[in-house]
Design an enzyme around this catalytic site. Structure first.
Site, PDB file in Angstrom:
ATOM      1  N   SER A 143      -0.642   0.893  -4.072  1.00  0.00           N
ATOM      2  CA  SER A 143      -1.051   0.277  -2.802  1.00  0.00           C
ATOM      3  C   SER A 143      -2.525   0.602  -2.577  1.00  0.00           C
ATOM      4  O   SER A 143      -3.045   1.563  -3.174  1.00  0.00           O
ATOM      5  CB  SER A 143      -0.220   0.888  -1.666  1.00  0.00           C
ATOM      6  OG  SER A 143      -0.740   0.527  -0.403  1.00  0.00           O
ATOM      7  N   TYR A 156       3.233   7.985   3.335  1.00  0.00           N
ATOM      8  CA  TYR A 156       3.125   6.794   2.470  1.00  0.00           C
ATOM      9  C   TYR A 156       1.860   6.894   1.606  1.00  0.00           C
ATOM     10  O   TYR A 156       1.898   6.619   0.406  1.00  0.00           O
ATOM     11  CB  TYR A 156       3.103   5.535   3.344  1.00  0.00           C
ATOM     12  CG  TYR A 156       3.100   4.230   2.569  1.00  0.00           C
ATOM     13  CD1 TYR A 156       4.242   3.778   1.914  1.00  0.00           C
ATOM     14  CD2 TYR A 156       1.954   3.441   2.497  1.00  0.00           C
ATOM     15  CE1 TYR A 156       4.245   2.582   1.199  1.00  0.00           C
ATOM     16  CE2 TYR A 156       1.943   2.240   1.794  1.00  0.00           C
ATOM     17  CZ  TYR A 156       3.087   1.813   1.148  1.00  0.00           C
ATOM     18  OH  TYR A 156       3.079   0.622   0.445  1.00  0.00           O
TER      19      TYR A 156
HETATM   20  P1  NAD Z   1       9.992  -5.548   0.403  1.00  0.00           P
HETATM   21  O1  NAD Z   1      10.605  -4.689   1.448  1.00  0.00           O
HETATM   22  O2  NAD Z   1      10.032  -7.022   0.534  1.00  0.00           O
HETATM   23  O3  NAD Z   1      10.591  -5.175  -1.035  1.00  0.00           O
HETATM   24  C1  NAD Z   1      10.936  -3.871  -1.406  1.00  0.00           C
HETATM   25  C2  NAD Z   1      12.214  -3.939  -2.219  1.00  0.00           C
HETATM   26  O4  NAD Z   1      12.513  -2.617  -2.703  1.00  0.00           O
HETATM   27  C3  NAD Z   1      13.427  -4.391  -1.369  1.00  0.00           C
HETATM   28  O5  NAD Z   1      14.080  -5.470  -1.988  1.00  0.00           O
HETATM   29  C4  NAD Z   1      14.294  -3.140  -1.299  1.00  0.00           C
HETATM   30  O6  NAD Z   1      15.675  -3.423  -1.230  1.00  0.00           O
HETATM   31  C5  NAD Z   1      13.915  -2.430  -2.594  1.00  0.00           C
HETATM   32  N1  NAD Z   1      14.232  -0.989  -2.562  1.00  0.00           N
HETATM   33  C6  NAD Z   1      14.014  -0.114  -1.536  1.00  0.00           C
HETATM   34  N2  NAD Z   1      14.483   1.097  -1.863  1.00  0.00           N
HETATM   35  C7  NAD Z   1      15.015   0.980  -3.108  1.00  0.00           C
HETATM   36  C8  NAD Z   1      15.647   1.897  -3.987  1.00  0.00           C
HETATM   37  N3  NAD Z   1      15.869   3.182  -3.639  1.00  0.00           N
HETATM   38  N4  NAD Z   1      16.053   1.457  -5.204  1.00  0.00           N
HETATM   39  C9  NAD Z   1      15.853   0.165  -5.572  1.00  0.00           C
HETATM   40  N5  NAD Z   1      15.277  -0.752  -4.768  1.00  0.00           N
HETATM   41  C10 NAD Z   1      14.864  -0.340  -3.555  1.00  0.00           C
HETATM   42  O7  NAD Z   1       8.485  -5.046   0.331  1.00  0.00           O
HETATM   43  P2  NAD Z   1       7.270  -5.432  -0.632  1.00  0.00           P
HETATM   44  O8  NAD Z   1       6.105  -5.556   0.230  1.00  0.00           O
HETATM   45  O9  NAD Z   1       7.620  -6.520  -1.574  1.00  0.00           O
HETATM   46  O10 NAD Z   1       7.130  -4.047  -1.411  1.00  0.00           O
HETATM   47  C11 NAD Z   1       7.102  -3.946  -2.822  1.00  0.00           C
HETATM   48  C12 NAD Z   1       6.153  -2.815  -3.209  1.00  0.00           C
HETATM   49  O11 NAD Z   1       4.837  -3.157  -2.802  1.00  0.00           O
HETATM   50  C13 NAD Z   1       6.464  -1.477  -2.532  1.00  0.00           C
HETATM   51  O12 NAD Z   1       6.315  -0.428  -3.488  1.00  0.00           O
HETATM   52  C14 NAD Z   1       5.384  -1.371  -1.470  1.00  0.00           C
HETATM   53  O13 NAD Z   1       5.105  -0.034  -1.119  1.00  0.00           O
HETATM   54  C15 NAD Z   1       4.233  -2.060  -2.155  1.00  0.00           C
HETATM   55  N6  NAD Z   1       3.167  -2.565  -1.276  1.00  0.00           N
HETATM   56  C16 NAD Z   1       3.421  -3.511  -0.326  1.00  0.00           C
HETATM   57  C17 NAD Z   1       2.370  -3.962   0.470  1.00  0.00           C
HETATM   58  C18 NAD Z   1       2.559  -5.020   1.526  1.00  0.00           C
HETATM   59  O14 NAD Z   1       1.636  -5.226   2.330  1.00  0.00           O
HETATM   60  N7  NAD Z   1       3.679  -5.703   1.588  1.00  0.00           N
HETATM   61  C19 NAD Z   1       1.094  -3.445   0.295  1.00  0.00           C
HETATM   62  C20 NAD Z   1       0.880  -2.492  -0.681  1.00  0.00           C
HETATM   63  C21 NAD Z   1       1.924  -2.053  -1.472  1.00  0.00           C
END
Ligand code: NAD
Length: 251
Positions: A143, A156
């Site tokens: 991130s 985080y």
């Molecule tokens: P999201 O919530 O849409 O997707 C996250 C997925 O991870 C979900 O489907 C959830 O069920 C799954 N998950 C959670 N805990 C789990 C576990 N213990 N085992 C297996 N699966 C699990 O969110 P996203 O934004 O698509 O996030 C994906 C990645 O991107 C994450 O690592 C997040 O930290 C990172 N991220 C997101 C953003 C943003 O702005 N959305 C920015 C930077 C980084």
């Protein structure tokens, strides 16, 4: 024309929604057989349905914090598709909104467990398999919070800095074994994780104000970068945290 990942076998955690789902779809479009993994079975099955006949795809339920689940995930991937060429360790959770001195220790433990221990467990098993088969490629989802501070989200930020550290160290440790390891560092992206922010016009305006590009990102914009890092087009890139953030950390 063959896709960028033609005949590769890809495994994506957290692929039941958001960035993971967009990555599964992009990798399938580029010709990879895709293992969609998540704790959310409904979301995961939906991703497989969306892939449709674009490529071979299956859902495997796994909690990335459970070593037995992760073992079974890698084993079943290889049993079904013959190898593990591209692993994307993307599952993650966020909390935030509280300064450190008020943050319950349980919250810290939960975030670190999924975001760091989950990536650790997955990488260990994936690397073992890749060593056995003579190489492979790993992309972790870190991130912008893995590179700079995010106010009110110390746990985080710590977890994502750790993902960058795991990425860099594994890249160095396994470069000579034909395994490349990189991570993506997205800024604000429109997914379920950020829904409470982008659905609220006031909070969205405040969020966009932090993005030099003047908007938040789409999951597909991160997915395309993950495809590039997973493909031979980035063959000399390893240990790199790639910002995909509209200039967020450059400001
Ligand atoms: P999201 O919530 O849409 O997707 C996250 C997925 O991870 C979900 O489907 C959830 O069920 C799954 N998950 C959670 N805990 C789990 C576990 N213990 N085992 C297996 N699966 C699990 O969110 P996203 O934004 O698509 O996030 C994906 C990645 O991107 C994450 O690592 C997040 O930290 C990172 N991220 C997101 C953003 C943003 O702005 N959305 C920015 C930077 C980084």
């Amino acid at each position: 024309m063959p896709g960028q990942l033609q005949d590769k076998v890809a495994l994506i955690t957290g692929a039941g929604s958001g960035i993971g789902r967009a990555t599964a779809l992009a990798m399938a479009r580029e010709g990879a057989a895709v293992v969609v993994s998540d704790v959310d079975a409904e979301g995961g099955e939906e991703t497989v349905t969306l892939i449709g006949d674009k490529s071979r795809a299956t859902f495997i339920h796994a909690d990335v914090t459970d070593p037995d689940d992760v073992d079974a995930l890698v084993t079943r991937t290889v049993e079904m598709f013959g190898s593990l060429d591209c692993a994307v360790n993307n599952a993650g959770v966020v909390n935030g909104g509280t300064r450190m001195h008020e943050m319950p220790d349980e919250t810290y433990d939960r975030i670190m467990n999924v975001n760091v221990r989950g990536v650790w467990l997955c990488m260990k098993r994936e690397i073992a398999q890749m060593l056995e088969q003579g190489g492979g490629n790993i992309v972790n989802t870190a991130s912008g919070a893995g590179l700079v501070a995010l106010p009110g989200a110390a746990e985080y930020v710590a977890s994502k800095h750790a993902v960058v550290g795991l990425t860099r160290t594994a890249a160095v440790d396994y470069a000579a074994d034909g395994i490349r390891v990189n991570c993506v560092c997205p800024g604000y992206v429109k997914t379920n994780m950020t829904r409470a922010i982008w659905e609220d016009p006031e909070r969205l305006t405040a969020m966009v104000a932090k993005e030099p590009i003047g908007r938040i990102g789409e999951p597909e914009e991160v997915a395309d970068a993950i495809v590039w890092l997973s493909s031979d087009a980035s063959s000399f890139v390893t240990g790199h945290p790639l910002s995909i953030d509209g200039g967020y950390v450059a400001l």
